[in-house]
Design a protein around this motif. Structure first.
Motif, mmCIF file in Angstrom:
data_model
loop_
_atom_site.group_PDB
_atom_site.id
_atom_site.type_symbol
_atom_site.label_atom_id
_atom_site.label_comp_id
_atom_site.label_asym_id
_atom_site.label_seq_id
_atom_site.Cartn_x
_atom_site.Cartn_y
_atom_site.Cartn_z
ATOM 1 N N LYS A 1 -4.585 5.232 7.142
ATOM 2 C CA LYS A 1 -4.030 4.128 7.735
ATOM 3 C C LYS A 1 -2.696 3.788 7.382
ATOM 4 C CE LYS A 1 -5.209 -0.832 8.894
ATOM 5 N NZ LYS A 1 -6.018 -1.960 8.714
ATOM 6 N N THR A 2 -2.529 3.735 5.880
ATOM 7 C CA THR A 2 -1.168 3.525 5.488
ATOM 8 C C THR A 2 -0.174 4.365 6.025
ATOM 9 O OG1 THR A 2 -2.012 2.565 3.608
ATOM 10 C CG2 THR A 2 0.172 3.515 3.267
ATOM 11 N N ILE A 3 -0.299 5.575 6.041
ATOM 12 C CA ILE A 3 0.400 6.590 6.582
ATOM 13 C C ILE A 3 0.748 6.268 8.043
ATOM 14 C CG2 ILE A 3 0.731 9.135 7.099
ATOM 15 C CD1 ILE A 3 -1.123 9.886 4.625
ATOM 16 N N SER A 4 -0.150 6.168 8.950
ATOM 17 C CA SER A 4 0.142 5.979 10.209
ATOM 18 C C SER A 4 0.909 4.576 10.460
ATOM 19 C CB SER A 4 -1.464 5.791 11.130
ATOM 20 O OG SER A 4 -1.046 5.240 12.368
ATOM 21 N N ASN B 1 0.768 -1.126 0.083
ATOM 22 C CA ASN B 1 0.008 0.090 0.055
ATOM 23 C C ASN B 1 0.751 1.388 -0.105
ATOM 24 O OD1 ASN B 1 -2.393 -1.558 0.140
ATOM 25 N ND2 ASN B 1 -2.241 -1.544 2.367
ATOM 26 N N THR B 2 0.604 2.331 -0.770
ATOM 27 C CA THR B 2 1.280 3.452 -0.985
ATOM 28 C C THR B 2 0.275 4.610 -0.968
ATOM 29 O OG1 THR B 2 2.756 2.183 -2.318
ATOM 30 C CG2 THR B 2 2.937 4.597 -2.168
ATOM 31 N N SER B 3 0.729 5.697 0.005
ATOM 32 C CA SER B 3 -0.008 6.738 0.265
ATOM 33 C C SER B 3 0.976 7.880 -0.348
ATOM 34 C CB SER B 3 -0.609 7.143 1.531
ATOM 35 O OG SER B 3 -1.592 6.031 2.032
ATOM 36 N N ILE B 4 0.299 8.589 -1.346
ATOM 37 C CA ILE B 4 1.082 9.891 -1.734
ATOM 38 C C ILE B 4 0.281 11.337 -1.563
ATOM 39 C CG2 ILE B 4 2.055 10.898 -3.864
ATOM 40 C CD1 ILE B 4 2.500 8.031 -4.711
ATOM 41 N N TRP B 5 0.989 12.173 -1.065
ATOM 42 C CA TRP B 5 0.293 13.422 -0.863
ATOM 43 C C TRP B 5 1.532 14.588 -0.980
ATOM 44 C CZ3 TRP B 5 1.943 10.345 2.734
ATOM 45 C CH2 TRP B 5 2.782 10.979 3.857
ATOM 46 N N VAL B 6 0.689 15.997 -1.029
ATOM 47 C CA VAL B 6 1.568 16.987 -1.243
ATOM 48 C C VAL B 6 1.585 17.863 0.288
ATOM 49 C CG1 VAL B 6 1.809 19.346 -2.231
ATOM 50 C CG2 VAL B 6 1.139 17.280 -3.346
ATOM 51 N N ASN B 7 2.552 18.119 0.912
ATOM 52 C CA ASN B 7 2.571 19.024 2.038
ATOM 53 C C ASN B 7 3.440 20.185 1.797
ATOM 54 O OD1 ASN B 7 2.949 20.087 4.479
ATOM 55 N ND2 ASN B 7 4.078 18.359 5.478
ATOM 56 N N GLY B 8 2.683 21.288 1.334
ATOM 57 C CA GLY B 8 3.743 22.465 0.964
ATOM 58 C C GLY B 8 4.012 22.568 -0.150
ATOM 59 N N THR B 9 5.417 22.621 -0.410
ATOM 60 C CA THR B 9 6.046 22.395 -1.660
ATOM 61 C C THR B 9 6.736 21.061 -1.848
ATOM 62 O OG1 THR B 9 8.206 23.284 -0.774
ATOM 63 C CG2 THR B 9 6.463 24.749 -1.882
ATOM 64 N N ARG B 10 6.539 20.192 -0.927
ATOM 65 C CA ARG B 10 7.100 18.767 -0.829
ATOM 66 C C ARG B 10 6.045 17.784 -1.064
ATOM 67 N NH1 ARG B 10 10.464 17.858 4.448
ATOM 68 N NH2 ARG B 10 8.508 18.122 5.239
ATOM 69 N N LEU B 11 6.630 16.644 -1.704
ATOM 70 C CA LEU B 11 5.936 15.478 -2.076
ATOM 71 C C LEU B 11 6.284 14.422 -1.148
ATOM 72 C CD1 LEU B 11 4.018 14.006 -4.396
ATOM 73 C CD2 LEU B 11 6.214 13.103 -5.058
ATOM 74 N N CYS B 12 5.067 13.705 -0.441
ATOM 75 C CA CYS B 12 5.334 12.914 0.662
ATOM 76 C C CYS B 12 4.939 11.456 0.161
ATOM 77 C CB CYS B 12 4.406 13.229 1.834
ATOM 78 S SG CYS B 12 5.021 15.026 2.597
ATOM 79 N N ILE B 13 5.567 10.453 0.758
ATOM 80 C CA ILE B 13 5.198 8.983 0.088
ATOM 81 C C ILE B 13 5.454 8.249 1.555
ATOM 82 C CG2 ILE B 13 5.910 7.164 -1.073
ATOM 83 C CD1 ILE B 13 7.074 8.888 -3.052
ATOM 84 N N ALA B 14 4.255 7.371 1.833
ATOM 85 C CA ALA B 14 4.363 6.557 2.753
ATOM 86 C C ALA B 14 3.833 5.084 2.171
ATOM 87 C CB ALA B 14 3.289 6.863 3.858
ATOM 88 N N PHE B 15 4.781 4.143 2.667
ATOM 89 C CA PHE B 15 5.036 2.774 1.772
ATOM 90 C C PHE B 15 4.976 1.703 2.971
ATOM 91 C CE2 PHE B 15 7.139 -0.829 -0.020
ATOM 92 C CZ PHE B 15 6.308 -1.177 -1.162
ATOM 93 N N ILE B 16 4.107 0.693 2.658
ATOM 94 C CA ILE B 16 4.087 -0.562 3.619
ATOM 95 C C ILE B 16 3.911 -1.901 2.436
ATOM 96 C CG2 ILE B 16 3.660 0.436 5.756
ATOM 97 C CD1 ILE B 16 0.624 -0.678 5.468
#
Length: 255
Positions: free
Chosen positions: A247-250, A93-108
């Protein structure tokens, strides 16, 4: 008489031109236009059954909220000779989002009894659409330079014509993508992807097949190639899987 004939010919040509333009305008947006608007502005969840590298069967889910810049990707491998009650293995599972000017990725991912997970924010937010389904169509030809990154992407699109896909008359396209990317620590990546994409009249991707070759220099050159053939199983417009995304981010952050 000759001048009159020429004038009549020009008048008829003008009428034909006006009628042709009016006909094209009356047809409304193309399936490709509809698909771009879906990925750029709306939310949806698309589920595909696919074959990876011509051997491994997988189920892939794309759930996105374009206006909020959120994307959730789930990939589950289907074991060979799967019985009706067998559980899917090799889940990622992968969650991808934008935080300000940065791209964030959470992966499990779970591979057998092993679990791998990580979360980070580093890449420029402009790369968000690179991960979106049909993201290259939204971006088109583009260049990004800054924060130690350089990205140049060129997209070529040609119309293949109509095909019957899943009982619908689909409009199909050939898409060729060339990307040159340099990341911090002088990691250079070149990607060449060729994709055949078939869209429903309202822009839903019904099927696609692609082949991709990636050349990575870290600093030695590493070549990675893969193919993916996918067919739509189900979709839900206006729905984003916020629960799975969060949930993936957590879990990736150790929560």
């Amino acid at each position: 008489m000759a001048d009159r004939a020429i004038a009549i010919a020009f008048a008829m040509a003008a009428v034909v031109l006006v009628l042709s333009v009016a006909l094209l305008m009356s047809r409304g947006p193309s399936p490709l236009d509809m698909a771009v608007q879906l990925v750029r502005n709306q939310s949806a969840t698309l589920v595909y059954k696919a074959v990876f590298n011509q051997t491994q069967q997988v189920v892939i889910e794309y759930s996105f909220n374009a206006s909020a810049r959120k994307l959730f990707i789930s990939q589950r491998a289907i074991p060979p000779q799967r019985s009706p009650n067998a559980e899917l293995s090799n889940v990622s599972n992968t969650s991808i989002w934008v935080n300000g000017t940065r791209l964030c990725i959470a992966f499990i991912t779970d591979i057998g009894k092993n679990k791998i997970r990580y979360a980070y924010c580093s890449e420029p937010s402009d790369l968000f659409y690179s991960f979106m389904p049909l993201g290259s169509l939204v971006l088109g030809n583009w260049t990004y330079a800054g924060d130690g990154y350089y990205v140049n992407e060129v997209v070529h699109i040609s119309r293949l014509g109509q095909r019957q896909v899943l009982g619908q008359t689909a409009q199909c396209y050939l898409i060729a993508l060339e990307r040159a990317q340099r990341q911090p620590q002088s990691i250079a990546v070149r990607i060449n992807t060729t994709e055949t994409l078939c869209l429903s009249p309202d822009g839903i991707p019904l099927a696609f097949n692609l082949t991709s070759l990636q050349l990575v220099e870290i600093p030695r050159r590493l070549a990675v190639s893969y193919s993916l053939n996918a067919t739509l199983v189900s979709y839900k417009l206006g729905y984003f899987d916020e629960e799975a995304f969060s949930k993936t981010i957590s879990e990736a952050q150790g929560g």
